[in-house]
Design a protein around this motif. Structure first.
Motif, PDB file in Angstrom:
ATOM      1  N   SER A 200       0.829  -1.215   0.000  1.00  0.00           N
ATOM      2  CA  SER A 200       0.000   0.000   0.000  1.00  0.00           C
ATOM      3  C   SER A 200       0.857   1.256   0.000  1.00  0.00           C
ATOM      4  CB  SER A 200      -0.949  -0.006   1.200  1.00  0.00           C
ATOM      5  OG  SER A 200      -0.252   0.181   2.428  1.00  0.00           O
ATOM      6  N   HIS A 201       1.981   1.232   0.728  1.00  0.00           N
ATOM      7  CA  HIS A 201       2.867   2.398   0.745  1.00  0.00           C
ATOM      8  C   HIS A 201       3.616   2.556  -0.579  1.00  0.00           C
ATOM      9  CE1 HIS A 201       2.393   3.920   4.821  1.00  0.00           C
ATOM     10  NE2 HIS A 201       2.264   2.672   5.220  1.00  0.00           N
ATOM     11  N   ILE A 202       4.013   1.450  -1.186  1.00  0.00           N
ATOM     12  CA  ILE A 202       4.647   1.526  -2.505  1.00  0.00           C
ATOM     13  C   ILE A 202       3.668   2.126  -3.519  1.00  0.00           C
ATOM     14  CG2 ILE A 202       5.614   0.180  -4.406  1.00  0.00           C
ATOM     15  CD1 ILE A 202       6.530  -1.872  -2.257  1.00  0.00           C
ATOM     16  N   GLU A 203       2.440   1.644  -3.499  1.00  0.00           N
ATOM     17  CA  GLU A 203       1.436   2.140  -4.437  1.00  0.00           C
ATOM     18  C   GLU A 203       1.102   3.607  -4.182  1.00  0.00           C
ATOM     19  OE1 GLU A 203      -1.680  -0.708  -3.962  1.00  0.00           O
ATOM     20  OE2 GLU A 203      -0.843  -2.059  -5.505  1.00  0.00           O
ATOM     21  N   ARG A 204       1.124   4.017  -2.902  1.00  0.00           N
ATOM     22  CA  ARG A 204       0.869   5.417  -2.584  1.00  0.00           C
ATOM     23  C   ARG A 204       1.943   6.304  -3.195  1.00  0.00           C
ATOM     24  NH1 ARG A 204       0.090   6.297   3.599  1.00  0.00           N
ATOM     25  NH2 ARG A 204      -1.550   4.797   3.093  1.00  0.00           N
ATOM     26  N   GLY A 205       3.208   5.876  -3.078  1.00  0.00           N
ATOM     27  CA  GLY A 205       4.296   6.641  -3.683  1.00  0.00           C
ATOM     28  C   GLY A 205       4.173   6.726  -5.186  1.00  0.00           C
ATOM     29  N   ALA A 206       3.837   5.603  -5.811  1.00  0.00           N
ATOM     30  CA  ALA A 206       3.671   5.599  -7.271  1.00  0.00           C
ATOM     31  C   ALA A 206       2.544   6.519  -7.702  1.00  0.00           C
ATOM     32  CB  ALA A 206       3.417   4.173  -7.749  1.00  0.00           C
ATOM     33  N   GLU A 207       1.458   6.515  -6.945  1.00  0.00           N
ATOM     34  CA  GLU A 207       0.317   7.374  -7.277  1.00  0.00           C
ATOM     35  C   GLU A 207       0.685   8.849  -7.140  1.00  0.00           C
ATOM     36  OE1 GLU A 207      -4.307   8.130  -5.781  1.00  0.00           O
ATOM     37  OE2 GLU A 207      -3.150   6.427  -5.017  1.00  0.00           O
ATOM     38  N   LYS A 208       1.403   9.202  -6.071  1.00  0.00           N
ATOM     39  CA  LYS A 208       1.813  10.598  -5.881  1.00  0.00           C
ATOM     40  C   LYS A 208       2.706  11.077  -7.019  1.00  0.00           C
ATOM     41  CE  LYS A 208       1.585  10.781  -0.813  1.00  0.00           C
ATOM     42  NZ  LYS A 208       2.387  10.898   0.442  1.00  0.00           N
ATOM     43  N   ALA A 209       3.500  10.184  -7.569  1.00  0.00           N
ATOM     44  CA  ALA A 209       4.403  10.540  -8.667  1.00  0.00           C
ATOM     45  C   ALA A 209       3.706  10.512 -10.022  1.00  0.00           C
ATOM     46  CB  ALA A 209       5.601   9.599  -8.681  1.00  0.00           C
TER      47      ALA A 209
ATOM     48  N   ARG B 201       2.648   7.845 -11.588  1.00  0.00           N
ATOM     49  CA  ARG B 201       3.079   6.700 -12.383  1.00  0.00           C
ATOM     50  C   ARG B 201       1.887   5.823 -12.748  1.00  0.00           C
ATOM     51  NH1 ARG B 201       8.512   4.265  -9.617  1.00  0.00           N
ATOM     52  NH2 ARG B 201       8.771   3.462 -11.744  1.00  0.00           N
ATOM     53  N   ASP B 202       1.974   5.193 -13.897  1.00  0.00           N
ATOM     54  CA  ASP B 202       0.885   4.336 -14.361  1.00  0.00           C
ATOM     55  C   ASP B 202       0.803   3.035 -13.570  1.00  0.00           C
ATOM     56  OD1 ASP B 202       0.193   6.177 -16.310  1.00  0.00           O
ATOM     57  OD2 ASP B 202       1.501   5.252 -17.828  1.00  0.00           O
ATOM     58  N   ALA B 203       1.930   2.590 -13.046  1.00  0.00           N
ATOM     59  CA  ALA B 203       1.966   1.323 -12.305  1.00  0.00           C
ATOM     60  C   ALA B 203       3.043   1.401 -11.236  1.00  0.00           C
ATOM     61  CB  ALA B 203       2.242   0.160 -13.253  1.00  0.00           C
ATOM     62  N   ARG B 204       2.905   0.591 -10.230  1.00  0.00           N
ATOM     63  CA  ARG B 204       3.928   0.542  -9.186  1.00  0.00           C
ATOM     64  C   ARG B 204       5.158  -0.199  -9.703  1.00  0.00           C
ATOM     65  NH1 ARG B 204       4.391  -4.576  -8.074  1.00  0.00           N
ATOM     66  NH2 ARG B 204       2.622  -5.974  -7.707  1.00  0.00           N
ATOM     67  N   PRO B 205       6.304  -0.040  -9.008  1.00  0.00           N
ATOM     68  CA  PRO B 205       7.496  -0.796  -9.410  1.00  0.00           C
ATOM     69  C   PRO B 205       7.316  -2.302  -9.201  1.00  0.00           C
ATOM     70  CG  PRO B 205       8.044   1.006  -7.908  1.00  0.00           C
ATOM     71  CD  PRO B 205       6.563   0.866  -7.894  1.00  0.00           C
ATOM     72  N   SER B 206       8.166  -3.061  -9.846  1.00  0.00           N
ATOM     73  CA  SER B 206       8.224  -4.506  -9.623  1.00  0.00           C
ATOM     74  C   SER B 206       8.623  -4.775  -8.177  1.00  0.00           C
ATOM     75  CB  SER B 206       9.238  -5.123 -10.583  1.00  0.00           C
ATOM     76  OG  SER B 206       9.390  -6.494 -10.338  1.00  0.00           O
ATOM     77  N   ILE B 207       8.090  -5.825  -7.590  1.00  0.00           N
ATOM     78  CA  ILE B 207       8.368  -6.137  -6.187  1.00  0.00           C
ATOM     79  C   ILE B 207       8.970  -7.537  -6.075  1.00  0.00           C
ATOM     80  CG2 ILE B 207       7.401  -6.515  -3.887  1.00  0.00           C
ATOM     81  CD1 ILE B 207       5.228  -4.492  -4.567  1.00  0.00           C
ATOM     82  N   THR B 208      10.129  -7.611  -5.433  1.00  0.00           N
ATOM     83  CA  THR B 208      10.737  -8.888  -5.065  1.00  0.00           C
ATOM     84  C   THR B 208      10.745  -8.992  -3.548  1.00  0.00           C
ATOM     85  OG1 THR B 208      12.168  -9.052  -7.018  1.00  0.00           O
ATOM     86  CG2 THR B 208      12.867 -10.247  -5.054  1.00  0.00           C
TER      87      THR B 208
END
Length: 333
Positions: free
Chosen positions: A189-198, A200-207
């Motif tokens: 949820s925090h990764i997606e929040r950062g992507a949304e604020k920027a 971005r069309d999609a969140r980064p890949s997650i490992t």
């Protein structure tokens, strides 16, 4: 979903190439090598060995930091690995962890980490950079040898601020959040929040890294996972709350954690309940691995990488092999 292996480069150099070739044959997609200052051998030397003994797997640092490695030096190292691996290198960077303490340093502040990411990408693009950045400086700096390249950049993250920064700027995230759904959902949820604020069309890949061991003997598996579980009260306490660890136990573990690498947390680790260890680490047999893989697939995680923590080379490689086997079985269903 992809599967990976995260290893400390502690193996005999003349044997490591064969280990890499075997892992690729098992179906391992990503190989990550720790940059642990004096706690392991040189990750870039081992990345070179890995590149020369594989054809398809990606190879990355997990992770370097902007404190012991100046971003300009790291930029050149990454471009060199990009060339050697024919484009399979992944640059993993983070704030740095407890191994920095042995060198008299503390982990990087978030502003230093983000500036290091910006500077590295500008140097990769072929720019000449003059900048008084947070924590370092560059004066008419440019890469003299090697073609410009856009190398996938992964940020290691656990805390909410770093997760959101990674969501804004990273190509990928190396996630240290335990393995239970609540912790993983919190981090995503925090990764997606950062992507949304920027925007971005999609969140980064997650490992996601899973530390521990896959073993039919539950006691062996629990022992392997217990020390990384002790890392969380000290470094990422929000995941302890999400996993239901009582606050008094979390404080006792934090006080008992002596520092250094996670393997050195044995005294603190003995204080932890088995259920908490199971939620935070990779510990169990094939059925446990299957459950973790299915949970991560449901959450949209891109790769699950085993970080084996047992003592023997054979047991570490067995953990990696079993992860690959279970993933192949699920894929075939």
């Amino acid at each position: 979903m992809l599967v990976g292996a995260a290893l400390q480069p502690v193996y005999a150099a003349d044997e490591f190439g064969g280990i890499v070739t075997a892992m690729e044959g098992w179906g391992i997609d990503q190989l990550w090598l720790t940059d642990s200052s004096m706690h392991a051998k040189c990750c870039y030397s081992f990345a070179t060995l890995a590149a020369l003994h594989s054809r398809t797997m990606t190879i990355g640092t997990a992770v370097t930091n902007p404190i012991t490695r100046h971003p300009g030096v790291s930029a050149v190292a990454a471009l060199t690995q990009h060339e050697i691996s024919r484009g399979r290198f992944r640059y993993g960077i983070g704030a740095g962890d407890r191994p920095l303490l042995a060198l008299g340093y503390k982990p990087a502040r978030l502003a230093v980490l983000e500036d290091a990411i910006t500077a590295t990408r500008r140097l990769w693009a072929g720019e000449e950079v003059t900048w008084e950045a947070n924590g370092f400086s560059l004066d008419k700096a440019h890469v003299r040898y090697g073609a410009p390249a856009q190398i996938p950049l992964y940020v290691s993250a656990s805390g909410p601020k770093t997760l959101e920064m990674a969501g804004r700027v990273a190509d990928g995230v190396i996630l240290l959040a335990g393995l239970h759904p609540e912790g993983l959902q919190y981090a995503i949820s925090h990764i997606e929040r950062g992507a949304e604020k920027a925007g971005r069309d999609a969140r980064p890949s997650i490992t996601v890294f899973g530390y521990g061991a896959i073993d039919d003997d539950e006691e062996i598996a629990l022992a392997a996972g217990r020390t990384i579980a002790a890392w969380f009260p000290q470094t990422a306490p929000e995941y302890c709350r999400l996993a239901g660890l009582p606050e008094d136990i979390a404080q006792r573990v934090k006080s008992a954690y002596g520092g250094g690498e996670f393997q050195e947390a044995a005294d603190a680790a003995r204080l932890l309940p088995d259920d908490f260890v199971r939620r935070m680490s990779l510990c169990g047999d094939k059925s446990v691995v299957r459950d973790h893989l299915k949970t991560m697939a449901e959450l949209g995680i891109d790769c699950f990488a085993a970080f084996p923590t047992t003592d023997s080379v054979e047991s570490r490689l067995r953990t990696v092999q079993v992860l690959a086997e279970v993933a192949a079985e699920i894929k075939a269903e």
